[in-house]
Design a protein around this motif. Structure first.
Motif, PDB file in Angstrom:
ATOM      1  N   GLU A 265      31.603  32.089  49.185  1.00  0.00           N
ATOM      2  CA  GLU A 265      31.555  30.683  48.773  1.00  0.00           C
ATOM      3  C   GLU A 265      30.123  30.167  48.855  1.00  0.00           C
ATOM      4  O   GLU A 265      29.667  29.415  47.992  1.00  0.00           O
ATOM      5  CB  GLU A 265      32.469  29.844  49.675  1.00  0.00           C
ATOM      6  CG  GLU A 265      32.536  28.381  49.264  1.00  0.00           C
ATOM      7  CD  GLU A 265      33.314  27.535  50.251  1.00  0.00           C
ATOM      8  OE1 GLU A 265      32.683  26.755  50.990  1.00  0.00           O
ATOM      9  OE2 GLU A 265      34.550  27.669  50.283  1.00  0.00           O
ATOM     10  N   GLU A 305      35.806  25.131  42.801  1.00  0.00           N
ATOM     11  CA  GLU A 305      36.608  25.571  43.942  1.00  0.00           C
ATOM     12  C   GLU A 305      36.513  27.083  44.052  1.00  0.00           C
ATOM     13  O   GLU A 305      36.686  27.801  43.055  1.00  0.00           O
ATOM     14  CB  GLU A 305      38.076  25.168  43.749  1.00  0.00           C
ATOM     15  CG  GLU A 305      38.335  23.681  43.834  1.00  0.00           C
ATOM     16  CD  GLU A 305      38.193  23.161  45.247  1.00  0.00           C
ATOM     17  OE1 GLU A 305      38.970  23.568  46.128  1.00  0.00           O
ATOM     18  OE2 GLU A 305      37.282  22.347  45.476  1.00  0.00           O
ATOM     19  N   ASP A 307      38.341  30.145  45.343  1.00  0.00           N
ATOM     20  CA  ASP A 307      39.684  30.533  45.785  1.00  0.00           C
ATOM     21  C   ASP A 307      39.679  31.965  46.310  1.00  0.00           C
ATOM     22  O   ASP A 307      39.577  32.931  45.529  1.00  0.00           O
ATOM     23  CB  ASP A 307      40.681  30.424  44.626  1.00  0.00           C
ATOM     24  CG  ASP A 307      40.960  28.980  44.245  1.00  0.00           C
ATOM     25  OD1 ASP A 307      40.434  28.086  44.944  1.00  0.00           O
ATOM     26  OD2 ASP A 307      41.680  28.741  43.262  1.00  0.00           O
ATOM     27  N   HIS A 312      44.275  31.715  49.008  1.00  0.00           N
ATOM     28  CA  HIS A 312      44.902  30.996  47.890  1.00  0.00           C
ATOM     29  C   HIS A 312      46.000  31.823  47.223  1.00  0.00           C
ATOM     30  O   HIS A 312      46.533  31.418  46.184  1.00  0.00           O
ATOM     31  CB  HIS A 312      43.839  30.589  46.865  1.00  0.00           C
ATOM     32  CG  HIS A 312      42.983  29.446  47.339  1.00  0.00           C
ATOM     33  ND1 HIS A 312      43.214  28.141  46.980  1.00  0.00           N
ATOM     34  CD2 HIS A 312      41.911  29.430  48.177  1.00  0.00           C
ATOM     35  CE1 HIS A 312      42.311  27.361  47.565  1.00  0.00           C
ATOM     36  NE2 HIS A 312      41.505  28.120  48.294  1.00  0.00           N
ATOM     37  N   ASP A 314      46.217  34.712  45.464  1.00  0.00           N
ATOM     38  CA  ASP A 314      45.948  34.999  44.042  1.00  0.00           C
ATOM     39  C   ASP A 314      47.205  35.579  43.384  1.00  0.00           C
ATOM     40  O   ASP A 314      47.715  36.626  43.805  1.00  0.00           O
ATOM     41  CB  ASP A 314      44.789  36.004  43.946  1.00  0.00           C
ATOM     42  CG  ASP A 314      44.253  36.127  42.528  1.00  0.00           C
ATOM     43  OD1 ASP A 314      45.058  35.980  41.580  1.00  0.00           O
ATOM     44  OD2 ASP A 314      43.049  36.373  42.363  1.00  0.00           O
ATOM     45  N   TRP A 335      50.334  27.508  45.906  1.00  0.00           N
ATOM     46  CA  TRP A 335      50.067  27.232  44.485  1.00  0.00           C
ATOM     47  C   TRP A 335      50.383  25.774  44.149  1.00  0.00           C
ATOM     48  O   TRP A 335      49.659  25.143  43.376  1.00  0.00           O
ATOM     49  CB  TRP A 335      50.905  28.167  43.597  1.00  0.00           C
ATOM     50  CG  TRP A 335      50.618  29.624  43.828  1.00  0.00           C
ATOM     51  CD1 TRP A 335      49.502  30.167  44.393  1.00  0.00           C
ATOM     52  CD2 TRP A 335      51.486  30.724  43.526  1.00  0.00           C
ATOM     53  NE1 TRP A 335      49.601  31.532  44.472  1.00  0.00           N
ATOM     54  CE2 TRP A 335      50.815  31.916  43.932  1.00  0.00           C
ATOM     55  CE3 TRP A 335      52.751  30.853  42.960  1.00  0.00           C
ATOM     56  CZ2 TRP A 335      51.375  33.183  43.783  1.00  0.00           C
ATOM     57  CZ3 TRP A 335      53.312  32.119  42.802  1.00  0.00           C
ATOM     58  CH2 TRP A 335      52.622  33.266  43.211  1.00  0.00           C
ATOM     59  N   ASP A 338      47.580  23.599  45.368  1.00  0.00           N
ATOM     60  CA  ASP A 338      46.424  23.679  44.467  1.00  0.00           C
ATOM     61  C   ASP A 338      46.665  22.881  43.182  1.00  0.00           C
ATOM     62  O   ASP A 338      45.746  22.254  42.646  1.00  0.00           O
ATOM     63  CB  ASP A 338      46.120  25.145  44.126  1.00  0.00           C
ATOM     64  CG  ASP A 338      45.510  25.892  45.309  1.00  0.00           C
ATOM     65  OD1 ASP A 338      45.024  25.220  46.240  1.00  0.00           O
ATOM     66  OD2 ASP A 338      45.525  27.140  45.304  1.00  0.00           O
ATOM     67  N   ARG A 354      38.093  26.621  38.930  1.00  0.00           N
ATOM     68  CA  ARG A 354      38.392  27.513  40.050  1.00  0.00           C
ATOM     69  C   ARG A 354      37.741  28.877  39.819  1.00  0.00           C
ATOM     70  O   ARG A 354      37.949  29.508  38.778  1.00  0.00           O
ATOM     71  CB  ARG A 354      39.903  27.682  40.214  1.00  0.00           C
ATOM     72  CG  ARG A 354      40.586  26.387  40.653  1.00  0.00           C
ATOM     73  CD  ARG A 354      42.043  26.600  41.011  1.00  0.00           C
ATOM     74  NE  ARG A 354      42.627  25.348  41.490  1.00  0.00           N
ATOM     75  CZ  ARG A 354      42.546  24.916  42.733  1.00  0.00           C
ATOM     76  NH1 ARG A 354      41.902  25.652  43.635  1.00  0.00           N
ATOM     77  NH2 ARG A 354      43.094  23.778  43.088  1.00  0.00           N
ATOM     78  N   THR A 356      37.696  32.494  41.362  1.00  0.00           N
ATOM     79  CA  THR A 356      38.454  33.325  42.303  1.00  0.00           C
ATOM     80  C   THR A 356      37.548  34.380  42.935  1.00  0.00           C
ATOM     81  O   THR A 356      36.549  34.816  42.347  1.00  0.00           O
ATOM     82  CB  THR A 356      39.628  34.037  41.605  1.00  0.00           C
ATOM     83  OG1 THR A 356      39.112  34.948  40.631  1.00  0.00           O
ATOM     84  CG2 THR A 356      40.563  33.028  40.945  1.00  0.00           C
TER      85      THR A 356
END
Length: 382
Positions: A265, A305, A307, A312, A314, A335, A338, A354, A356
């Motif tokens: 991040e 964001e 994720d 999160h 995925d 989910w 989100d 987003r 990922t």
């Protein structure tokens, strides 16, 4: 006085009273009623109720002031005035004179107007209560609390007077009256002014705390600090809460000098700072009523964001009924959460993208180009 039970003689009533208590297990009243009370004594001639037994071993003639007045027992010829006039003039004057005398004596002896205000009294009271109840004040005893609670429940239906509607109305009325007067003089209510003063005072102290690390250029809504790092000259904005977290953990306030725990991040954040020179809010919690925006560009109304695959859930790797242990949630619930954030962003005219963890790791080049295009396009349109 001679005891009619054991024929023992006593000079003083106090000694006789103690004798009755410890030798015969009787109160003064019980003994008097059994051996000394005359027929009709201690009965109010007006209402027939029993009158009070006094410490001087006598029953009062009347049970109350009301009965005494009705009976007309006050001798106006003797006193030269009515009973009410006597209490208004003579008794009141005598009482004030006695109180003045008492106050002077207490001031000379203890330095206070009332004996109950002196340290001698307070220490004596405290020691007595401690010896008897093992607390320093009677109000802390279980006996008092139970009695108070019982009385409140009987009278008001609540355990404490402060919970009654009467009390709340009184407080509310007083506050409104005070605030209205204060507002006329100062333009703000007292509570508004105090709140504002405290916030400003706190912010000044907070700025002093962080002045060695960053230069604060602006503060928005008493919460978002727009800063410049004194070490690397990085411009950034951060919430007060995040700054406090970093200070408490003895790490640099600047997100460039000290990356966030989520390294990927932080890589995303660092990359965005190379593309965009204006303020970037890191982990904003103000725009969406407490929901966090990872990397928010307020001037562009744009947020990214990051994720994580696990955090999160995925959908490429998790099913809806998979339980995410560390979040104590099922994938489906994550989910939904989100989606709520996406909807809130849409309602606030914030464009959310987003990124990922899987795409950032495995398709980094294309993802970076995608972000670059979005920021440049947004900057040119703003």
């Amino acid at each position: 006085m001679k005891c009619k039970i054991c024929d023992k003689e006593f000079e003083k009533l106090n000694g006789f009273g103690l004798h009755l208590k410890f030798s015969h297990n009787l109160t003064n009243k019980e003994y008097y009623d059994k051996y000394l009370r005359k027929p009709g004594e201690g009965i109010c001639p007006v209402c027939g109720k029993e009158t009070t037994f006094r410490a001087n071993w006598l029953y009062l003639k009347f049970c109350s002031h009301k009965c005494a007045t009705q009976n007309g027992s006050w001798d106006e010829q003797k006193f030269g005035m009515t009973k009410s006039d006597f209490y208004k003039n003579v008794y009141k004057t005598q009482k004030e004179s006695i109180l003045d005398k008492t106050s002077k004596t207490c001031l000379e002896k203890y330095g206070v107007e009332k004996f109950s205000q002196s340290d001698v009294y307070k220490n004596k009271y405290k020691n007595t209560i401690k010896l008897k109840y093992n607390v320093d004040h009677f109000s802390k005893t279980k006996e008092f609390k139970d009695k108070y609670k019982s009385a409140m429940l009987n009278n008001w239906g609540v355990e404490h007077y402060s919970k009654t509607n009467t009390f709340k109305e009184q407080v509310s009325k007083k506050n409104k009256e005070f605030d209205s007067k204060y507002k006329e003089e100062h333009g703000l209510t007292f509570h508004e002014k105090i709140g504002l003063d405290r916030k400003n005072e706190y912010l000044e102290k907070f700025k002093d705390t962080i002045k060695n690390f960053v230069m604060v250029e602006n503060i928005e809504n008493f919460n978002i600090f727009y800063c410049v790092c004194k070490k690397c000259s990085n411009k950034f904005s951060m919430t007060k809460r995040t700054i406090e977290k970093r200070l408490n953990n003895n790490i640099s306030i600047c997100p460039k000098c000290f990356p966030y725990k989520n390294l990927m991040e932080y890589e995303l954040y660092t990359y965005i700072t190379t593309l965009y020179n204006n303020y970037i809010v890191y982990h904003d919690r103000n725009k969406l009523n407490g929901k966090e925006l990872d990397i928010y560009l307020p001037d562009l109304k744009l947020t990214f964001e990051f994720d994580g695959t696990y955090w999160h859930a995925d959908p490429r790797f998790y099913k809806s009924d998979d339980f995410i242990e560390k979040k104590k949630m099922f994938a489906k619930a994550i989910w939904e959460y989100d989606k709520q954030k996406d909807l809130l962003c849409e309602q606030n005219n914030i464009r959310l993208y987003r990124i990922t963890e899987y795409d950032w790791t495995n398709d980094n080049k294309n993802v970076k180009q995608f972000i670059k295009d979005i920021i440049y396009e947004s900057s040119s349109n703003s």
